[in-house]
Write a protein that holds these residues in place. Sequence first.
Motif, PDB file in Angstrom:
ATOM      1  N   ASP A  69      12.274 -12.268   3.690  1.00 22.80           N
ATOM      2  CA  ASP A  69      11.813 -12.198   2.301  1.00 22.80           C
ATOM      3  C   ASP A  69      12.609 -11.180   1.467  1.00 22.80           C
ATOM      4  OD1 ASP A  69      10.791 -10.129   3.731  1.00 22.80           O
ATOM      5  OD2 ASP A  69       8.726 -10.319   3.023  1.00 22.80           O
ATOM      6  N   SER A  70      13.722 -10.696   1.994  1.00 20.41           N
ATOM      7  CA  SER A  70      14.579  -9.805   1.202  1.00 20.41           C
ATOM      8  C   SER A  70      15.393 -10.650   0.221  1.00 20.41           C
ATOM      9  CB  SER A  70      15.574  -9.064   2.099  1.00 20.41           C
ATOM     10  OG  SER A  70      14.920  -8.445   3.164  1.00 20.41           O
ATOM     11  N   ILE A 110       2.788  17.569  -5.754  1.00 23.18           N
ATOM     12  CA  ILE A 110       4.228  17.290  -5.774  1.00 23.18           C
ATOM     13  C   ILE A 110       4.545  16.294  -6.884  1.00 23.18           C
ATOM     14  CG2 ILE A 110       6.131  16.247  -4.464  1.00 23.18           C
ATOM     15  CD1 ILE A 110       4.640  17.170  -1.895  1.00 23.18           C
ATOM     16  N   ASN A 111       5.570  16.621  -7.663  1.00 25.47           N
ATOM     17  CA  ASN A 111       6.031  15.701  -8.696  1.00 25.47           C
ATOM     18  C   ASN A 111       7.144  14.838  -8.138  1.00 25.47           C
ATOM     19  OD1 ASN A 111       4.640  15.892 -11.147  1.00 25.47           O
ATOM     20  ND2 ASN A 111       5.503  17.947 -11.452  1.00 25.47           N
ATOM     21  N   VAL A 112       6.888  13.545  -8.035  1.00 28.75           N
ATOM     22  CA  VAL A 112       7.937  12.668  -7.517  1.00 28.75           C
ATOM     23  C   VAL A 112       7.820  11.306  -8.188  1.00 28.75           C
ATOM     24  CG1 VAL A 112       6.499  12.025  -5.524  1.00 28.75           C
ATOM     25  CG2 VAL A 112       8.963  11.679  -5.407  1.00 28.75           C
ATOM     26  N   ASP A 113       8.984  10.741  -8.520  1.00 26.98           N
ATOM     27  CA  ASP A 113       8.999   9.416  -9.138  1.00 26.98           C
ATOM     28  C   ASP A 113       9.233   8.392  -8.037  1.00 26.98           C
ATOM     29  OD1 ASP A 113       9.276   7.127 -10.533  1.00 26.98           O
ATOM     30  OD2 ASP A 113      10.986   7.778 -11.741  1.00 26.98           O
ATOM     31  N   LEU A 114       8.187   7.646  -7.707  1.00 28.82           N
ATOM     32  CA  LEU A 114       8.299   6.685  -6.609  1.00 28.82           C
ATOM     33  C   LEU A 114       8.579   5.276  -7.103  1.00 28.82           C
ATOM     34  CD1 LEU A 114       5.299   8.122  -4.609  1.00 28.82           C
ATOM     35  CD2 LEU A 114       7.665   8.139  -3.839  1.00 28.82           C
ATOM     36  N   HIS A 115       8.777   5.140  -8.385  1.00 28.04           N
ATOM     37  CA  HIS A 115       9.017   3.806  -8.939  1.00 28.04           C
ATOM     38  C   HIS A 115      10.441   3.630  -9.439  1.00 28.04           C
ATOM     39  CE1 HIS A 115       4.861   2.531  -8.659  1.00 28.04           C
ATOM     40  NE2 HIS A 115       4.542   3.766  -8.969  1.00 28.04           N
ATOM     41  N   ASP A 166      12.134  -1.926  -3.491  1.00 30.83           N
ATOM     42  CA  ASP A 166      12.172  -3.224  -2.833  1.00 30.83           C
ATOM     43  C   ASP A 166      11.273  -3.169  -1.595  1.00 30.83           C
ATOM     44  OD1 ASP A 166      12.767  -5.514  -1.460  1.00 30.83           O
ATOM     45  OD2 ASP A 166      14.828  -4.921  -0.960  1.00 30.83           O
ATOM     46  N   LEU A 167      10.127  -3.853  -1.657  1.00 33.13           N
ATOM     47  CA  LEU A 167       9.148  -3.749  -0.576  1.00 33.13           C
ATOM     48  C   LEU A 167       9.595  -4.473   0.695  1.00 33.13           C
ATOM     49  CD1 LEU A 167       5.757  -4.108  -2.496  1.00 33.13           C
ATOM     50  CD2 LEU A 167       6.975  -2.025  -1.854  1.00 33.13           C
ATOM     51  N   SER A 168      10.646  -5.289   0.576  1.00 35.07           N
ATOM     52  CA  SER A 168      11.136  -5.968   1.782  1.00 35.07           C
ATOM     53  C   SER A 168      12.047  -5.064   2.604  1.00 35.07           C
ATOM     54  CB  SER A 168      11.859  -7.252   1.409  1.00 35.07           C
ATOM     55  OG  SER A 168      13.079  -6.951   0.773  1.00 35.07           O
ATOM     56  N   SER A 169      12.326  -3.868   2.069  1.00 34.00           N
ATOM     57  CA  SER A 169      13.131  -2.892   2.814  1.00 34.00           C
ATOM     58  C   SER A 169      12.259  -1.724   3.232  1.00 34.00           C
ATOM     59  CB  SER A 169      14.269  -2.375   1.926  1.00 34.00           C
ATOM     60  OG  SER A 169      14.756  -1.140   2.431  1.00 34.00           O
ATOM     61  N   PHE A 223       0.817  -1.219   0.000  1.00 33.82           N
ATOM     62  CA  PHE A 223       0.000   0.000   0.000  1.00 33.82           C
ATOM     63  C   PHE A 223       0.847   1.264   0.000  1.00 33.82           C
ATOM     64  CE2 PHE A 223      -4.247  -1.691   1.392  1.00 33.82           C
ATOM     65  CZ  PHE A 223      -3.871  -3.017   1.511  1.00 33.82           C
ATOM     66  N   ARG A 224       2.159   1.119   0.287  1.00 31.40           N
ATOM     67  CA  ARG A 224       2.929   2.313   0.636  1.00 31.40           C
ATOM     68  C   ARG A 224       3.179   3.255  -0.541  1.00 31.40           C
ATOM     69  NH1 ARG A 224       8.680  -0.718   1.734  1.00 31.40           N
ATOM     70  NH2 ARG A 224       7.755  -0.940   3.808  1.00 31.40           N
TER      71      ARG A 224
END
Lengths: 118, 483
Positions: free
Chosen positions: B152-153, B30-35, B40-43, B16-17
């Motif tokens: 799971d990392s 706000i313009n931000v590239d979050l991808h 890595d969702l395990s971090s 969800f984050r």
Amino acid sequence: MLQCHAKGCDDPAKNFPLEISDFTKEEIEAEKNKDFLVRMLPKLEWNALYTTAVKLGITGLPETLPSDAETNDEFLSALHTVLLEVHIKEGKMTCNGCNHVYPIKDGVPNMLLAEHEI
Amino acid sequence: MSTKFLIHFAQIHTDFRIAELESLARLNGINVDLHKGSPDLSSPYLVVELQSIDEAKKLIERSILVKEICEYWAEGKTYEELFEKIKQNPERNMLYKKDSFKFNVDVFGGSNTEEEKLRKINNFSFLPFKGPIDLKKPNQEFMVYENYGDVDSPGGRSSEPKVIYFGRRIASSSRYEMIKKFTLKQRKYLGTTSMDAELSLVMANQALARPGTLMYDPFVGTGSMMLTCAEFGSYTMGSDIDGRQIRGTAGYRKGINGIKANIDQYKLSHRILGNVVFDICQNPWRAMDLYKDSGWIDLIVTDPPYGVRAGAKKLGRRNGTVEDYSFKIVDGVENHKRKDYYPPTVAYEMEDVVVDLLEFAAKMLVVRGRLVYWIPTVTEEYQLDDIPIHPALELVANSEQPFGSWSRRLITMEKIREWSEADSKVYNTNPADSENSSRCTSSTSLSGLPNNKPSPAHRNFRARYFSKFIRQDSPATPADAGN
């Protein structure tokens, strides 16, 4: 904003507004937001709102929507009270088309239809 | 010029984050590239580029899944590497020469004793900070994050940190205060399906709840989301077919005044407009006809009944005739005129609930308004195209909360254009469905699954939940269990 929605009761001149009677009302202070009211203006059916307000004993709304509604602070303040602050605690809403009575209990209107009305 | 910032997330609801932050970026322009570099969702750490410290504060201010944001200074696989990188920017280090300060060591996937932490902090003594150490109200707070990885990392958990980040703390999110405020443990009025505080708040963020907007929950139940959306500034209202839930007049926690008790508890009566009892299938909204193209609601946020703990119902008659029910004379009056008359209801299948909800949202939302709702899916069979679509609604996010053999997904959609009669010609539900459908309107199926999709992973969810998700094509499947 609520109209009678019983099957066959579809005359827009009669199924709205519902007529409020036998009511007790209370006012609960609501946050003011001028932009919100201005945005709602085109969605209001003024005559219905006005006649309902009068029936509830609320004075302060003009009979016709003022031409300067969007900038008239005194008007917007009165509208704010009617739309967002007046709550009906107990009462009845009756449809002028089919006479269905929708009861209001603990401030919550019951708009369920009987089985033959769906 | 953009600056690097380090976001520290809570390691929960990881799917969800990014969606939450994208919504908050949108809310604040706000313009931000979050991808970038596929996060890595395990971090729990993510490096992002933003234009200013002010933007960083705004981005996470309302976040529920972020803990805090730091000005990113450096990262290294070892402390030696980290120190080398920090030393490469002496001008920045000098900026904080006189400030009082404090260091924190935050560890993910490993542990440090207090002595170890202190020793690590002391190794930063090469920095030119001459101000006093102040553990209570420092001018500057510096964060050392050690990431040892998790099971799971990639590469699993390790005995040494895989990466160490260093940064200057900018701001904390509202996570701690908000979850504490809305925790169900302290809430006066609850039902068996009340949405937990954390996810109710995330839903409000997904929906862009904000001052001057109107929020509606058509399956309001005990009203969790109308509370959190109101907290973030929206005017809110709800409806439910079951008035006992709203008023709190039956079952669990009877006699404490229902949703009103919660409105008073959180002091939100200035934004919560009210609740009405009706069946969303037979709804009295006048705007449904008048403004079905342009809409009038800004956000619809809801947890439709899955049919697991609370089965969905709609008005209707399973058998018998109208005469049997409505017009039967009871106590000398026609049944439907009695004071405690409650009309008969029939089951409302999840699959139909969702398709109807999309159609409703396509009409009632303003353009750019959002629909945020949950849908359960069977993990093994889930495919992206199980999620119902509507030509006037665009899928913004689809976040999974897994429970093993099933999941629930938080779906966020945005109305991208006015509703149009012609939408009915573009999409159809599977024709085979129409016979057994419990949809509100059977004649026009304006939204639904992409053409010819045989069976979504949420079909007959309740029956399959109780039959432990044995595959439908398996001979062992009990026929329609639980219905």
